[in-house]
Structure formats: structure tokens, C-alpha cells
Design a protein around this motif. Structure first.
Motif, mmCIF file in Angstrom:
data_model
loop_
_atom_site.group_PDB
_atom_site.id
_atom_site.type_symbol
_atom_site.label_atom_id
_atom_site.label_comp_id
_atom_site.label_asym_id
_atom_site.label_seq_id
_atom_site.Cartn_x
_atom_site.Cartn_y
_atom_site.Cartn_z
ATOM 1 N N ALA A 62 9.291 -28.723 58.653
ATOM 2 C CA ALA A 62 9.181 -28.037 57.363
ATOM 3 C C ALA A 62 10.519 -27.932 56.624
ATOM 4 C CB ALA A 62 8.537 -26.674 57.549
ATOM 5 N N PRO A 63 11.560 -27.342 57.228
ATOM 6 C CA PRO A 63 12.819 -27.269 56.493
ATOM 7 C C PRO A 63 13.436 -28.647 56.274
ATOM 8 C CG PRO A 63 13.091 -26.387 58.714
ATOM 9 C CD PRO A 63 11.631 -26.638 58.509
ATOM 10 N N LEU A 64 13.243 -29.540 57.227
ATOM 11 C CA LEU A 64 13.776 -30.888 57.065
ATOM 12 C C LEU A 64 13.124 -31.587 55.873
ATOM 13 C CD1 LEU A 64 15.556 -33.209 58.000
ATOM 14 C CD2 LEU A 64 13.726 -33.859 59.584
ATOM 15 N N THR A 65 11.824 -31.438 55.737
ATOM 16 C CA THR A 65 11.108 -32.044 54.611
ATOM 17 C C THR A 65 11.584 -31.477 53.288
ATOM 18 O OG1 THR A 65 9.167 -32.442 55.997
ATOM 19 C CG2 THR A 65 8.820 -32.460 53.615
ATOM 20 N N ALA A 66 11.753 -30.160 53.233
ATOM 21 C CA ALA A 66 12.236 -29.530 52.002
ATOM 22 C C ALA A 66 13.633 -30.037 51.649
ATOM 23 C CB ALA A 66 12.230 -28.015 52.149
ATOM 24 N N TYR A 67 14.473 -30.173 52.649
ATOM 25 C CA TYR A 67 15.831 -30.685 52.438
ATOM 26 C C TYR A 67 15.796 -32.127 51.933
ATOM 27 C CZ TYR A 67 20.593 -32.202 53.473
ATOM 28 O OH TYR A 67 21.852 -32.733 53.387
#
Length: 85
Positions: A43-48
Motif C-alpha cells: 500500500a505505501p509503496l504503491t502510493a509512493y
């Protein structure tokens, strides 16, 4: 102002981003879809990665929606991919 709004305002100020350009709910929906459909760390990787692509000008206008759809359909796509081998 709640903690999320305060944090968002502070981060936007620190990064020189106009907070009016942020669709917070859409980003939160994306990360929810990825966390539940793919894996929590994704999730945070995708947002980044989406932010990098948008900053570089390489993200399609509907990239956020496309990524959410991919995440919601991850299980089906993975099963189809594994079935092709």
C-alpha cells in the motif's frame, strides 16, 4: 482540524505542495484497496510509486483509479496468470 488533516497540511507545507491538489480520500481508498487486495506493505509503496510517476509526468490521468482496480482484482489476475503456466 483532525490529526490526519493537520499532518497532511504540515507535510504539504514541508514539500511545497498545494494541499488543494491532494485528493486525500482517493489516495486512502487506493491504499486500502492495495492493502486488502494485494498485501499491506504494498500500500505505501504503491502510493509512493504513483507519486513518483505523477511528479515525473508519466502517470496517466486515471492512474489512481487503474491501480485501485488492479488491486481489487489482484486475486483473480494472479489466478489467471498462474493458470497460464
Amino acid at each position: 482540524m483532525n490529526v490526519l488533516a493537520e499532518w497532511t497540511a504540515l507535510v504539504c507545507k514541508e514539500l511545497g505542495i498545494d494541499p488543494e491538489r491532494i485528493d486525500r480520500d482517493a489516495v486512502l481508498d487506493l491504499t486500502r484497496d492495495v492493502a486488502h487486495g494485494v498485501a499491506r506493505p504494498a500500500a505505501p509503496l504503491t502510493a509512493y510509486l504513483l507519486g513518483l510517476a505523477q511528479g515525473a509526468g508519466t502517470a496517466a490521468p486515471d492512474a489512481l483509479e487503474t491501480l485501485s482496480t488492479l488491486a481489487r482484482n489482484w486475486g483473480q489476475a494472479t489466478a489467471e496468470t498462474l493458470g497460464d503456466h
